[in-house]
Design an enzyme around this catalytic site. Structure first.
Site, PDB file in Angstrom:
ATOM      1  N   GLU A  93      -1.132  -1.240  -4.726  1.00 42.41           N
ATOM      2  CA  GLU A  93      -2.458  -0.504  -4.895  1.00 42.41           C
ATOM      3  C   GLU A  93      -2.153   0.693  -6.171  1.00 42.41           C
ATOM      4  O   GLU A  93      -1.318   1.303  -6.174  1.00 42.41           O
ATOM      5  CB  GLU A  93      -3.033   0.144  -3.825  1.00 42.41           C
ATOM      6  CG  GLU A  93      -4.225   0.707  -4.035  1.00 42.41           C
ATOM      7  CD  GLU A  93      -5.171   1.191  -2.693  1.00 42.41           C
ATOM      8  OE1 GLU A  93      -5.593   0.269  -2.196  1.00 42.41           O
ATOM      9  OE2 GLU A  93      -4.431   2.263  -2.070  1.00 42.41           O
ATOM     10  N   ASP A 108       1.137  -1.248  -0.305  1.00 40.52           N
ATOM     11  CA  ASP A 108       0.041  -0.190  -0.038  1.00 40.52           C
ATOM     12  C   ASP A 108       1.127   1.311  -0.079  1.00 40.52           C
ATOM     13  O   ASP A 108       1.289   1.558   1.230  1.00 40.52           O
ATOM     14  CB  ASP A 108      -0.785   0.034   1.331  1.00 40.52           C
ATOM     15  CG  ASP A 108      -1.957   1.267   1.154  1.00 40.52           C
ATOM     16  OD1 ASP A 108      -2.211   1.539   0.198  1.00 40.52           O
ATOM     17  OD2 ASP A 108      -2.217   1.595   2.243  1.00 40.52           O
ATOM     18  N   ASP A 123      -3.059   0.727   7.134  1.00 39.19           N
ATOM     19  CA  ASP A 123      -2.152   0.567   5.630  1.00 39.19           C
ATOM     20  C   ASP A 123      -1.677  -0.863   5.622  1.00 39.19           C
ATOM     21  O   ASP A 123      -1.540  -1.129   4.730  1.00 39.19           O
ATOM     22  CB  ASP A 123      -1.129   1.725   5.988  1.00 39.19           C
ATOM     23  CG  ASP A 123      -1.317   3.162   6.187  1.00 39.19           C
ATOM     24  OD1 ASP A 123      -2.465   3.550   5.222  1.00 39.19           O
ATOM     25  OD2 ASP A 123      -0.837   4.143   6.767  1.00 39.19           O
TER      26      ASP A 123
END
Length: 157
Positions: A67, A7, A140
């Site tokens: 991501e 992430d 996260d």
């Protein structure tokens, strides 16, 4: 198959390692890489790079899943996120890992069944789907687990 889920962020980057052994998914590890906003950006990027490199060397992933970035209305924030993604992708390339990118809504839908799920819903579902994740409290870190999970369950490798 071992997936490194990422992430991306400049201040608080989440990472996770999830493996697929036969038909079973297995959570191996996860964490947060935090940088100090007072440090120069090149030092922050170097810290992200060197810390993530240690994860790659320890867990030897076959692939990285990251991501996709959405463009923020704040161009400075978007640019800094782009720097972090560039540093991460450079490291992934240096270790010759395959890489897949996933939209945030795809990850949310895969994990919760709803593409606009809230952070707490994601965290809850990750804990239900993968044993060993019960101690994860940071969104996260949970997102990184969810990204790796998405890569494995969608057979996008």
């Amino acid at each position: 198959m071992i997936i490194l889920g990422i992430d991306p962020a400049l201040g608080s980057l989440g990472w996770a390692v999830v493996a697929k052994e036969t038909a079973q998914l297995k959570y191996l590890a996860s964490g947060i890489i935090r940088t100090n906003s007072k440090d120069a950006i090149h030092h922050r990027l170097a810290f992200i790079n060197s810390t993530l490199e240690k994860v790659i060397l320890e867990y030897q992933p076959n692939m990285a899943a990251i991501e996709e970035t959405f463009v923020n209305t704040n161009s400075v924030t978007s640019l800094k996120l782009g720097y972090a993604r560039g540093a991460i992708m450079s490291l992934i390339g240096r270790y010759n890992l395959d890489m897949r990118e996933f939209k945030p809504n795809t990850v949310k839908k895969t994990v919760t069944g709803y593409g606009h799920a809230e952070k707490d819903q994601m965290l809850h579902m990750i804990k239900l789907l993968l044993s060993g994740t019960a101690l994860i409290t940071n969104s996260d870190e949970a997102d990184a687990v969810a990204i790796a999970y998405t890569c494995l369950v969608t057979k996008n490798y």
